[in-house]
Design an enzyme around this catalytic site. Structure first.
Site, PDB file in Angstrom:
ATOM      1  N   VAL A 136       0.877  -1.173   0.000  1.00  0.00           N
ATOM      2  CA  VAL A 136       0.000   0.000   0.000  1.00  0.00           C
ATOM      3  C   VAL A 136       0.914   1.222   0.000  1.00  0.00           C
ATOM      4  O   VAL A 136       1.770   1.354   0.878  1.00  0.00           O
ATOM      5  CB  VAL A 136      -0.929   0.045   1.227  1.00  0.00           C
ATOM      6  CG1 VAL A 136      -1.810   1.297   1.178  1.00  0.00           C
ATOM      7  CG2 VAL A 136      -1.801  -1.203   1.300  1.00  0.00           C
ATOM      8  N   GLU A 137       0.756   2.086  -1.007  1.00  0.00           N
ATOM      9  CA  GLU A 137       1.546   3.317  -1.061  1.00  0.00           C
ATOM     10  C   GLU A 137       0.864   4.381  -0.201  1.00  0.00           C
ATOM     11  O   GLU A 137      -0.295   4.714  -0.429  1.00  0.00           O
ATOM     12  CB  GLU A 137       1.667   3.815  -2.497  1.00  0.00           C
ATOM     13  CG  GLU A 137       2.489   2.904  -3.388  1.00  0.00           C
ATOM     14  CD  GLU A 137       2.500   3.343  -4.827  1.00  0.00           C
ATOM     15  OE1 GLU A 137       3.555   3.264  -5.469  1.00  0.00           O
ATOM     16  OE2 GLU A 137       1.431   3.762  -5.334  1.00  0.00           O
ATOM     17  N   VAL A 138       1.579   4.890   0.783  1.00  0.00           N
ATOM     18  CA  VAL A 138       1.051   5.908   1.690  1.00  0.00           C
ATOM     19  C   VAL A 138       1.709   7.242   1.342  1.00  0.00           C
ATOM     20  O   VAL A 138       2.942   7.345   1.312  1.00  0.00           O
ATOM     21  CB  VAL A 138       1.341   5.537   3.158  1.00  0.00           C
ATOM     22  CG1 VAL A 138       0.867   6.643   4.096  1.00  0.00           C
ATOM     23  CG2 VAL A 138       0.671   4.206   3.506  1.00  0.00           C
TER      24      VAL A 138
END
Length: 299
Positions: A136-138
């Site tokens: 998951v890219e935050v």
């Protein structure tokens, strides 16, 4: 539905909101099918799958669930005109400390969403299928608080994800930027007639495919040696595709209506293929690879 499934299967009470009852029923069916696959492959127990179903609520009434939410994952259509009023509703209905995250893959949500407490606004971009893919890219916004970042990173790790933090909004984040660069060069070689699409895919799966599960691209360069990387780049970089326009191969395929699996024809012809089976087989292959990588890393 895949994001909701991830939280529910990890014990979180989760509500799925949509404007369409038909879409909610479709989500219910897909979640049930995905849970069966996870049980089949030993990813979750039957009891955990049953508990996940019990923790899920499906509703068209945002006002019924938003006031109780601690964390929101917005995943509506990728359009500022669609997203902006959703955030206006969330800002009005949610508690001031509720974290608002967008799963956008490209848009600068920090310029689109107008919320009274921008410190709780963040991007959390999931990858398909989200209940299986670890990344998951935050993405931090200019006013996103460190507390929000820490809570989101911890929450994602608690549900089995491997979050990657980007310190400010950049178009494409990490993966889409890297994919675009790779796609541009691959498409360039194909349109020049140097290689076929099949040769490109074989080359990638036969090298990167074997190394990437345990060794990232930058770690590979540490292994190869940065002096070698520098010498190669001096010769190679000037020879690479330098086009600033749209992907030429994509432009050609779209013009011909060859959009890919969803229309039955892309680079390959899928007109006589069972698409549903093909998609399920793809999910199963990702699951098998994930399990193999877990086993490798545990050794």
């Amino acid at each position: 539905h895949g994001i909701a499934l991830t939280f529910a299967v990890n014990g979180y009470k989760t509500a799925i909101v949509d404007t369409s009852n038909e879409k909610l029923e479709e989500a219910r069916r897909k979640i049930a099918a995905n849970l069966e696959t996870l049980v089949e492959f030993g990813e979750v127990t039957r009891a955990a799958a049953d508990q996940a179903k019990a923790l899920l609520t499906y509703t068209v009434k945002l006002e019924d669930v938003a006031p109780q939410a601690d964390f929101v994952s917005e995943a509506v259509f990728e359009s500022p005109e669609v997203k902006r009023p959703v955030y206006a509703q969330l800002d009005k209905l949610c508690r001031p400390d509720c974290i608002l995250s967008s799963s956008t893959s490209a848009l600068n949500i920090f310029e689109i969403a107008q919320v009274s407490n921008p410190g709780r606004l963040i991007i959390a971009h999931w990858f398909n299928p989200p209940h299986i893919m670890p990344l998951v890219e935050v993405v931090k916004g200019p006013q996103t608080s460190e507390d929000t970042v820490e809570k989101v990173m911890l929450l994602l790790k608690q549900v089995g994800k491997s979050p990657a933090l980007i310190n400010q909004y950049i178009p494409g984040f990490i993966i889409n930027r890297l994919s675009s660069a790779l796609s541009r060069e691959a498409s360039y070689m194909i349109t020049q007639g140097w290689v076929t699409a099949e040769d490109i895919d074989n080359a990638i799966s036969s090298t990167y495919g074997l190394r990437y599960p345990f060794e990232g691209h930058m770690q590979l360069y540490d292994y190869v040696g940065w002096d070698v990387v520098l010498n190669v780049s001096k010769t190679m970089t000037p020879q690479l595709c330098s086009s600033t326009g749209p992907n030429p191969l994509a432009s050609k395929l779209v013009e011909e209506g060859r959009l890919g699996i969803k229309v039955g024809k892309g680079l390959a012809d899928y007109s006589n293929v069972d698409i549903a089976k093909m998609q399920r087989d793809r999910v199963i292959n990702i699951l098998k690879m994930r399990q193999a990588v877990k086993a490798l890393k545990s050794e």
